[in-house]
Structure formats: C-alpha cells, structure tokens
Design an enzyme around this catalytic site. Structure first.
Site, PDB file in Angstrom:
ATOM      1  N   ASP A 112     -19.319  -3.787  47.939  1.00  0.00           N
ATOM      2  CA  ASP A 112     -17.910  -3.871  48.308  1.00  0.00           C
ATOM      3  C   ASP A 112     -17.676  -5.296  48.795  1.00  0.00           C
ATOM      4  OD1 ASP A 112     -15.357  -3.698  49.311  1.00  0.00           O
ATOM      5  OD2 ASP A 112     -15.777  -2.098  50.747  1.00  0.00           O
ATOM      6  N   ASP A 113     -17.174  -6.127  47.900  1.00  0.00           N
ATOM      7  CA  ASP A 113     -16.969  -7.541  48.206  1.00  0.00           C
ATOM      8  C   ASP A 113     -15.538  -7.761  48.689  1.00  0.00           C
ATOM      9  OD1 ASP A 113     -16.723 -10.323  48.239  1.00  0.00           O
ATOM     10  OD2 ASP A 113     -17.998 -10.617  46.493  1.00  0.00           O
ATOM     11  N   TYR A 184     -29.083  -8.426  42.698  1.00  0.00           N
ATOM     12  CA  TYR A 184     -29.706  -7.127  42.451  1.00  0.00           C
ATOM     13  C   TYR A 184     -30.775  -7.234  41.369  1.00  0.00           C
ATOM     14  CZ  TYR A 184     -26.072  -5.306  45.436  1.00  0.00           C
ATOM     15  OH  TYR A 184     -25.268  -5.072  46.535  1.00  0.00           O
ATOM     16  N   GLU A 187     -30.200  -7.514  37.553  1.00  0.00           N
ATOM     17  CA  GLU A 187     -29.631  -8.761  37.042  1.00  0.00           C
ATOM     18  C   GLU A 187     -30.699  -9.828  36.824  1.00  0.00           C
ATOM     19  OE1 GLU A 187     -27.028  -9.537  40.278  1.00  0.00           O
ATOM     20  OE2 GLU A 187     -25.408  -8.259  39.540  1.00  0.00           O
TER      21      GLU A 187
END
Length: 215
Positions: A112-113, A184, A187
């Site tokens: 949640d950015d 993460y 990625e």
C-alpha cells in the site's frame, strides 16, 4: 537515492502466516481477488493458511492494475504514475465463481504505497456488485470488501478507502514500513543476490533499531 528494502520469499511466507488467524477469524473471506502482479504470490501463500478442515480452498480471482511507470535507469524503482491502468478484470460471462453478491471478498496486494490502486479496486468492484444486484433484483445479501497487504508505507496517501471499511477494521497490513522502495523476490533477476541484500538490510535494520512494525 531511494532507500530499498529487500524482502525474501521466506519473509513473505511468514507475514502471510502471521496475518492468517486474524483474517480467518475476523474477515472470514470466501473469495480472494489478487491485484496483479504483486498480489498473486501473497494470495496463493495466504490461501494455504486460510484452509479449514472439511472446507474447499478459497477461490482466487485476479485483476490487473498498474500505476507505476518504469524509469529509464538502472535499478528496481519505478515512477508513480498519475492514472490507474486496468489491464485485466473479472470475466463475469464465463466464470460462475466470480459472482460477488453476498460474499466476504479479500483484496490482496503486496504494498500500500499511495493507496490509489486499492481505492480504484474497491470502487470498481463495488460498481460490479451494484450492477449484479440490479440484474438480480430484490433484496440481495450484502457484499463486504476487506484488504490485506504485506506492507503499508507510513506516508501521506493520495487514495482513500471507504470510511466504513476503515472504521470496521476491514484493512490489514502485515507490516508497516517507512517510505522505502520494497523489492520483492518475484521481481529479482538474481535471487541469490537478492537474498544476500535482504540479509544485509536486516542486519543493518536490527543494528539501527529500524525494523518494520508488525500489525
């Protein structure tokens, strides 16, 4: 340079495991919707901990939303865009288990950015629920949306969630971190290097007393 926080698969697994009892006891989801691509892995891991004896697995559906734009430079950081792009959505014409009416729906994402993506997801899914209810007619059971993210960035948010969702505690972040770039494992190009950087970051955080806060 933006500070990076490297997260391992093992850490993701444990964050989901630790959050599962609260989700199972309080949210009681019977459908998960993963926001791609960051929500796919957490949703799948979480489902293993939400399974109860004698009950079927909670189905996972996927939607694709994008807010970030890749920067033309080296590194994992991406620039935050100004508009949410819908790349994939639920197909109500071919999937019977995408009926949203009367369900406890858990929306899963990795971070949640700015909260813009989560706001969009809740708003658009709520519209789908309303359309389904209108087609069915009569008094339909209430659909409840819940949110689970691995990390919540402690920063001013551009997006907003429904007031009742916040008041009723239908939002859960496994960990709250500062305004850092979360890297993460899915990625990573070199997973061994990624894990080494994660271990080094953990050691530094413990030394400085700046670990994230679990909720």
């Amino acid at each position: 340079m933006v500070e990076r926080k490297y997260i391992t698969y093992n850490q993701v697994h444990k964050l989901c495991q630790n959050a599962a009892p609260k989700i199972l006891d309080e949210f009681k989801p019977n459908l998960m919707i993963a926001i791609g691509g960051g929500g796919y892995v957490p949703a799948r891991i979480l489902r293993s901990f939400l399974k109860t004896p004698g009950s079927p697995n909670i189905p996972i559906q996927a939607i694709g939303l994008s807010l970030y734009e890749k920067l033309a430079k080296e590194g994992p950081e991406e620039e935050i865009g100004t508009k949410v792009t819908r790349t994939q959505w639920l197909d109500f014409t071919s999937l019977s288990n995408t009926d949203l009416i009367g369900k406890n729906i858990l929306i899963v994402d990795e971070v949640d950015d700015t909260r813009t993506t989560l706001q969009y997801a809740v708003q658009e899914l709520s519209k789908d629920v309303q359309l389904q209810a209108e087609k069915l007619g009569g008094n339909q059971p209430k659909t409840n949306f819940f949110i689970f993210v691995l990390h919540n960035k402690d920063k001013t948010k551009g997006g907003k969630l429904p007031e009742e969702m916040v008041k009723e505690g239908r939002y859960l972040a496994a960990e709250t971190v500062g305004d850092v770039w979360c890297c993460y494992p899915w990625e990573a190009i070199d997973i061994d290097e990624h894990d080494q950087l994660a271990a080094a970051g953990e050691a530094t955080a413990q030394k400085n007393g700046t670990n994230g806060t679990n909720h």
